[in-house]
Structure formats: C-alpha cells, structure tokens
Design a protein around this motif. Structure first.
Motif, mmCIF file in Angstrom:
data_model
loop_
_atom_site.group_PDB
_atom_site.id
_atom_site.type_symbol
_atom_site.label_atom_id
_atom_site.label_comp_id
_atom_site.label_asym_id
_atom_site.label_seq_id
_atom_site.Cartn_x
_atom_site.Cartn_y
_atom_site.Cartn_z
ATOM 1 N N THR A 1 1.528 -8.242 0.898
ATOM 2 C CA THR A 1 1.261 -6.892 1.389
ATOM 3 C C THR A 1 -0.230 -6.749 1.672
ATOM 4 O O THR A 1 -1.060 -7.253 0.920
ATOM 5 N N LYS B 1 6.344 1.492 2.286
ATOM 6 C CA LYS B 1 6.136 0.078 1.971
ATOM 7 C C LYS B 1 7.300 -0.463 1.123
ATOM 8 O O LYS B 1 7.726 -1.604 1.302
ATOM 9 N N SER B 2 7.808 0.356 0.216
ATOM 10 C CA SER B 2 8.925 -0.061 -0.650
ATOM 11 C C SER B 2 10.155 -0.389 0.192
ATOM 12 O O SER B 2 10.843 -1.395 -0.034
ATOM 13 N N GLU C 1 -0.135 3.272 4.552
ATOM 14 C CA GLU C 1 -0.405 3.215 3.103
ATOM 15 C C GLU C 1 0.371 4.304 2.345
ATOM 16 O O GLU C 1 -0.206 5.180 1.712
ATOM 17 N N ALA D 1 2.425 -1.944 6.863
ATOM 18 C CA ALA D 1 2.887 -0.579 7.174
ATOM 19 C C ALA D 1 1.848 0.429 6.670
ATOM 20 O O ALA D 1 0.976 0.076 5.876
ATOM 21 N N THR E 1 -1.710 -3.956 1.547
ATOM 22 C CA THR E 1 -2.128 -2.675 0.951
ATOM 23 C C THR E 1 -3.590 -2.727 0.505
ATOM 24 O O THR E 1 -4.080 -3.767 0.069
ATOM 25 N N MET F 1 5.140 -3.332 -6.304
ATOM 26 C CA MET F 1 5.844 -3.813 -5.104
ATOM 27 C C MET F 1 6.717 -5.029 -5.455
ATOM 28 O O MET F 1 7.850 -5.150 -5.000
ATOM 29 N N GLU G 1 3.236 -7.565 5.111
ATOM 30 C CA GLU G 1 3.586 -6.164 5.384
ATOM 31 C C GLU G 1 2.298 -5.382 5.617
ATOM 32 O O GLU G 1 1.376 -5.447 4.811
#
Length: 285
Positions: free
Chosen positions: A117, A98-99, A93, A91, A119, A127, A89
């Motif tokens: 992720t 993200k969830s 920040e 996406a 992140t 997460m 993932e």
C-alpha cells in the motif's frame, strides 16, 4: 518470494500514475486499474507528458518513452490483475476505500503475491489483518512527484515477513529509488515529523507571529529547505495535512497532534492549496 515480473497498480490518481510511470520506465509490465476509464485516460496522458519531459532533458530516448508506454495496460476490470506478482494500492487516503481494495486484491492475486500500500499514514498492520496473507503485506510509501523523488519508505507491519521486506527493498533499488526501512506507527517517519512542522508553521501564522512568506523564508534560507513548510502544505493539500494530523492524534492519543484551527478553517472554506487555486498562497487555475 518468486520473481516480481508483472505489477498491478490500483488507483490512477497523481500517485498511482507516478508509480505506474516508474515501474514501466524500469522495464516492468504494469496493469493500471481504476473504477472509471476517464481516470485511466487522464493518467496515461499525464504519464506520456512526464516521460516526454524526461526525454526533453536527455534522461530517456524517444524509443524509451514509447517502450515505457507500451508496458502499461489500463483497465477497469480488477479481475485482470490476477497475473501480477505484486500489487501497489494507491487509492485515496480513506481506510474504508483502501480496505475494500485490499480485500479484492487478496481474493484476486495469486497466493504468493505481495500486497503493498502507498498509504502515507494508515496502519499497515490493520490493512494486513484484512487479508489471508498478512506476512506478504507491506507499506511502499512513494513521494510526490514519484518519478523525481528518490525515497521509498518501506514500512513493515507487525506480521510482515523478512522475505517480503527483502523483495520490496530490492525492487525499490531496481526502480532507481532509495528504500528506507520503517516500522509501522502512525505517520511512519515522514509524516510523523513533517506534519507537526507544517501544523506549527500554521499556528505561527494564525497567532500573527509571521506571514506565510516570512515563515517559508526562514526555512528556505535558515534551514536550506528547498521549499518552506506552508508552500509544501499547499502542494500536498491542506485537507490531506489535516487528515494526517487527525490520524496522528487518534493513533497516539496525544493532544499535541491536534490540527491547527487555521488549517481546519481553510479546509472548510475550500482553500485546499494548489489544487483548488488557493491555500496559504493563490495559484493560477
């Protein structure tokens, strides 16, 4: 852990397109997913350009470029990710976004698949708790520009299993990267150390200790950094720096992580760095 053959990358921005590029270049079929076709088109154009640059430097042949591109399927349909054994993932920040992506991936991907992720600061543990497979959730933090930078911070959440860690560590090596094991804590290692450095550099400018040019020169010439902290802040995005400082401040509850007021004012002014044309320095748009 089964063999990872097909990889899903969710989010086709700068990081997502770089991650897709690296997997495809290393021989993996990649499904790149985003919410709008125009984001995917832009990502594919960028991947094509960057692979072309590698070919121009003699790192790849023209055939390698074509084969790498042929391994990437772009889609706006998340359901088509159900054939992947790993999803990364990438996406923006923001925890809510993200969830949402993570819950969808947990529903769509096979039960044995790993959810990673990219992140740079959000809790892997948090997460993982959104899913029915917390042992198979891990941080795979790539660095920008992804095709060039060697590091992957492989971040274990509280529930991440040893087989999940081993699979992602070995996969990182197959991508030509150097995996470094880190445990889940605000900012991991990279941003926990880097962001206070950038923040302190901004305080030095705000307090009139030195100009941005002088601060950066000290770090380039005195500490052998390839670029100074304020040039790097412009490259990362001043808004991203402020967001990560706030994650650190909230996560540790320590006022030493408060964002420098100058950085906050720059964000308010829209001076976000390279991407907006102005930060500590000005850039041609």
């Amino acid at each position: 852990m089964g063999d990872i053959q097909t990889v899903a990358v969710v989010g086709a921005g700068t990081m997502g397109s770089g991650i897709a590029h690296v997997f495809a270049r290393s021989g993996f079929p990649v499904i790149l997913c985003d919410v709008e076709q125009r984001f995917l088109d832009r990502a594919l154009a960028s991947i094509h350009t960057n692979l072309g640059r590698e070919a121009a430097k003699g790192k790849l042949t023209e055939a390698d470029v074509e084969q790498s591109l042929s391994r990437i399927t772009a889609t706006v349909d998340m359901e088509s990710l159900s054939v992947a054994q790993l999803a990364v993932e990438a996406a923006p920040e923001r925890l809510e976004l993200k969830s949402e992506v993570f819950r969808a991936l947990d529903r769509i991907l096979p039960s044995a698949a790993i959810l990673a992720t990219n992140t740079s600061s959000i809790s892997i543990t948090k997460m993982a708790a959104l899913t029915k497979r917390p042992a198979q959730v891990i941080g795979m933090h790539f660095f920008n520009p992804v095709p060039v930078m060697a590091l992957v911070e492989v971040v274990r959440g509280m529930a991440t299993s040893d087989p999940t860690f081993a699979a992602v560590r070995d996969l990182s090596v197959k991508l030509g990267k150097t995996p470094v094991e880190v445990n889940d804590a605000p900012g991991f290692v990279s941003n926990r150390v880097l962001m206070p450095l950038i923040n302190e550099a901004a305080f030095a400018v705000m307090e009139g200790v030195a100009t941005p040019e002088a601060v950066d020169q000290v770090f380039k010439l005195g500490m052998a950094h390839p670029m100074g902290p304020l040039t790097l802040a412009d490259f990362i995005g001043i808004d991203v720096c402020v967001d990560i400082m706030r994650v650190l401040q909230e996560g540790f509850g320590d006022p030493k992580y408060r964002p420098c007021p100058l950085l906050v004012r720059m964000v308010d002014a829209g001076w976000l760095g390279r991407k907006s044309g102005r930060g500590f320095y000005t850039y041609e748009k």
